[in-house]
Design a protein around this motif. Structure first.
Motif, PDB file in Angstrom:
ATOM      1  N   UNK A  22      66.598  41.040  37.947  1.00 31.36           N
ATOM      2  CA  UNK A  22      65.320  41.720  37.743  1.00 31.36           C
ATOM      3  C   UNK A  22      65.205  42.086  36.272  1.00 31.36           C
ATOM      4  N   UNK A  23      64.125  41.610  35.623  1.00 34.83           N
ATOM      5  CA  UNK A  23      63.937  41.852  34.201  1.00 34.83           C
ATOM      6  C   UNK A  23      62.753  42.748  33.886  1.00 34.83           C
ATOM      7  N   UNK A  24      61.768  42.810  34.781  1.00 35.02           N
ATOM      8  CA  UNK A  24      60.570  43.586  34.469  1.00 35.02           C
ATOM      9  C   UNK A  24      59.823  43.906  35.753  1.00 35.02           C
ATOM     10  N   UNK A  25      59.268  45.103  35.807  1.00 38.17           N
ATOM     11  CA  UNK A  25      58.318  45.474  36.845  1.00 38.17           C
ATOM     12  C   UNK A  25      57.080  45.987  36.133  1.00 38.17           C
ATOM     13  N   UNK A  26      55.930  45.458  36.481  1.00 34.37           N
ATOM     14  CA  UNK A  26      54.683  45.883  35.855  1.00 34.37           C
ATOM     15  C   UNK A  26      53.634  46.152  36.919  1.00 34.37           C
ATOM     16  N   UNK A  27      52.679  46.988  36.579  1.00 36.92           N
ATOM     17  CA  UNK A  27      51.584  47.323  37.490  1.00 36.92           C
ATOM     18  C   UNK A  27      50.273  46.878  36.850  1.00 36.92           C
ATOM     19  N   UNK A  28      49.447  46.209  37.643  1.00 33.27           N
ATOM     20  CA  UNK A  28      48.195  45.657  37.135  1.00 33.27           C
ATOM     21  C   UNK A  28      47.067  46.055  38.087  1.00 33.27           C
ATOM     22  N   UNK A  29      46.025  46.718  37.578  1.00 39.22           N
ATOM     23  CA  UNK A  29      44.895  47.067  38.443  1.00 39.22           C
ATOM     24  C   UNK A  29      44.141  45.809  38.885  1.00 39.22           C
ATOM     25  N   UNK A  30      43.765  45.764  40.140  1.00 37.01           N
ATOM     26  CA  UNK A  30      42.935  44.677  40.649  1.00 37.01           C
ATOM     27  C   UNK A  30      41.500  44.988  40.242  1.00 37.01           C
ATOM     28  N   UNK A  31      40.829  44.026  39.647  1.00 34.34           N
ATOM     29  CA  UNK A  31      39.438  44.202  39.239  1.00 34.34           C
ATOM     30  C   UNK A  31      38.520  43.674  40.333  1.00 34.34           C
ATOM     31  N   UNK A  32      37.331  44.219  40.416  1.00 37.63           N
ATOM     32  CA  UNK A  32      36.338  43.764  41.399  1.00 37.63           C
ATOM     33  C   UNK A  32      36.125  42.256  41.257  1.00 37.63           C
ATOM     34  N   UNK A  87      43.282  43.074  48.427  1.00 39.81           N
ATOM     35  CA  UNK A  87      41.872  43.452  48.374  1.00 39.81           C
ATOM     36  C   UNK A  87      41.641  44.532  47.335  1.00 39.81           C
ATOM     37  N   UNK A  88      40.445  44.560  46.789  1.00 40.26           N
ATOM     38  CA  UNK A  88      40.016  45.620  45.873  1.00 40.26           C
ATOM     39  C   UNK A  88      39.610  46.825  46.698  1.00 40.26           C
ATOM     40  N   UNK A  89      39.870  48.054  46.273  1.00 39.49           N
ATOM     41  CA  UNK A  89      40.625  48.460  45.096  1.00 39.49           C
ATOM     42  C   UNK A  89      42.118  48.483  45.393  1.00 39.49           C
ATOM     43  N   UNK A  90      42.890  48.169  44.388  1.00 45.68           N
ATOM     44  CA  UNK A  90      44.349  48.200  44.519  1.00 45.68           C
ATOM     45  C   UNK A  90      44.965  48.070  43.139  1.00 45.68           C
ATOM     46  N   UNK A  91      46.236  48.370  43.081  1.00 45.12           N
ATOM     47  CA  UNK A  91      47.054  48.084  41.901  1.00 45.12           C
ATOM     48  C   UNK A  91      48.215  47.250  42.407  1.00 45.12           C
ATOM     49  N   UNK A  92      48.397  46.078  41.798  1.00 48.73           N
ATOM     50  CA  UNK A  92      49.523  45.240  42.215  1.00 48.73           C
ATOM     51  C   UNK A  92      50.745  45.569  41.371  1.00 48.73           C
ATOM     52  N   UNK A 116      52.283  51.319  46.601  1.00 42.43           N
ATOM     53  CA  UNK A 116      52.257  52.189  47.770  1.00 42.43           C
ATOM     54  C   UNK A 116      52.533  51.473  49.077  1.00 42.43           C
ATOM     55  N   UNK A 117      52.793  50.170  49.016  1.00 41.65           N
ATOM     56  CA  UNK A 117      53.050  49.361  50.200  1.00 41.65           C
ATOM     57  C   UNK A 117      54.291  48.515  49.916  1.00 41.65           C
ATOM     58  N   UNK A 118      55.319  48.639  50.727  1.00 41.85           N
ATOM     59  CA  UNK A 118      56.566  47.902  50.491  1.00 41.85           C
ATOM     60  C   UNK A 118      56.499  46.437  50.889  1.00 41.85           C
ATOM     61  N   UNK A 119      55.430  46.037  51.581  1.00 42.17           N
ATOM     62  CA  UNK A 119      55.348  44.648  52.044  1.00 42.17           C
ATOM     63  C   UNK A 119      55.156  43.674  50.883  1.00 42.17           C
ATOM     64  N   UNK A 120      55.707  42.491  51.044  1.00 38.55           N
ATOM     65  CA  UNK A 120      55.577  41.428  50.056  1.00 38.55           C
ATOM     66  C   UNK A 120      54.278  40.678  50.321  1.00 38.55           C
ATOM     67  N   UNK A 121      53.387  40.652  49.337  1.00 45.48           N
ATOM     68  CA  UNK A 121      52.090  39.999  49.485  1.00 45.48           C
ATOM     69  C   UNK A 121      52.122  38.557  48.995  1.00 45.48           C
ATOM     70  N   UNK A 122      52.939  38.271  47.995  1.00 47.15           N
ATOM     71  CA  UNK A 122      53.058  36.912  47.473  1.00 47.15           C
ATOM     72  C   UNK A 122      54.367  36.797  46.713  1.00 47.15           C
ATOM     73  N   UNK A 123      54.838  35.576  46.595  1.00 46.84           N
ATOM     74  CA  UNK A 123      56.005  35.297  45.772  1.00 46.84           C
ATOM     75  C   UNK A 123      55.748  34.008  45.017  1.00 46.84           C
ATOM     76  N   UNK A 124      56.286  33.942  43.823  1.00 44.34           N
ATOM     77  CA  UNK A 124      56.018  32.773  43.001  1.00 44.34           C
ATOM     78  C   UNK A 124      57.213  32.406  42.149  1.00 44.34           C
ATOM     79  N   UNK A 125      57.041  31.318  41.417  1.00 42.24           N
ATOM     80  CA  UNK A 125      58.095  30.828  40.535  1.00 42.24           C
ATOM     81  C   UNK A 125      57.455  30.057  39.389  1.00 42.24           C
ATOM     82  N   UNK A 126      58.135  30.040  38.266  1.00 40.02           N
ATOM     83  CA  UNK A 126      57.699  29.236  37.119  1.00 40.02           C
ATOM     84  C   UNK A 126      58.929  28.887  36.288  1.00 40.02           C
ATOM     85  N   UNK A 127      59.001  27.651  35.868  1.00 31.18           N
ATOM     86  CA  UNK A 127      60.086  27.235  34.981  1.00 31.18           C
ATOM     87  C   UNK A 127      59.579  27.334  33.545  1.00 31.18           C
TER      88      UNK A 127
END
Length: 151
Positions: A22-32, A87-92, A116-127
Motif C-alpha cells: 500500500x503506497x497511497x490512500x486518497x479521497x476524491x469527491x464524486x461530482x454530479x 452514486x452521487x453524492x459520495x466521496x470515494x 464510510x462504507x467498507x465494501x469494495x466497489x471496484x478494483x483495478x490495475x495498471x502497468x
C-alpha cells in the motif's frame, strides 16, 4: 440499489497480488457530472479516479507529471472490475498498491470504496512503464522509486 452480477475475476492476477504494498490512500469527491444516464458514476470515471491516485503518488515522490520531462511514467494497460455502482453524492476512497518493480516497469493495483462504507466497489490495475519521451523506449526505473519497495 443496483448491484452488478457476481463476477469471478482472477483477483490474484488483477488486483489481489500477495506481493503488493500500500503506497497511497486518497479521497476524491464524486461530482454530479461524473454520473451517466443510469444515475451512477460512469465507468470511464473510475479510470480517472485511479489516475488521480497514481499522479498523487508520483508527485509525492517528486516526479512531476509534466510533458516537459525527458523521462516519465506512462501506462501500457489498465483494467477495472466494477463490483457495485457509485452514486452521487459520495466521496470515494482509492487505495493504490504496487508490486515489486521490474527493470523499467511496476504493476499498480487500485481498490475503490465509498467513504464510510467498507465494501469494495471496484478494483483495478495498471502497468506503469518508465519511458524516454524523446525515443519512446522504456528506460530503467529511477532508483528513488525503487527504494519505496525496500522499506
Amino acid at each position: 440499489m443496483l448491484q452488478y452480477p457476481d463476477t469471478k475475476t482472477n483477483r490474484e492476477e488483477t488486483c489481489m497480488s500477495s506481493e503488493r504494498k500500500l503506497l497511497l490512500t486518497t479521497r476524491i469527491p464524486v461530482r454530479w457530472g461524473d454520473m451517466d444516464a443510469y444515475g451512477h458514476v460512469n465507468n470511464t470515471v473510475y479510470f480517472r479516479y485511479f489516475e488521480q491516485a497514481r499522479v498523487e503518488w508520483l508527485e509525492s515522490m517528486d516526479f512531476a507529471v509534466s510533458p516537459e520531462r525527458a523521462e516519465a511514467p506512462v501506462i501500457i494497460n489498465a483494467s477495472c472490475t466494477f463490483l457495485m455502482p457509485v452514486n452521487y453524492p459520495a466521496t470515494v476512497e482509492v487505495r493504490l498498491y504496487a508490486g515489486e518493480p521490474g527493470r523499467s516497469s511496476v504493476m499498480t493495483w487500485y481498490e475503490l470504496r465509498v467513504e464510510g462504507d467498507d465494501r469494495l466497489y471496484a478494483e483495478g490495475a495498471a502497468k506503469v512503464v518508465w519511458m524516454d519521451m524523446r525515443t519512446g523506449r522504456s528506460v530503467a526505473l529511477p532508483d528513488t522509486l525503487r527504494t519505496v519497495f525496500d522499506q
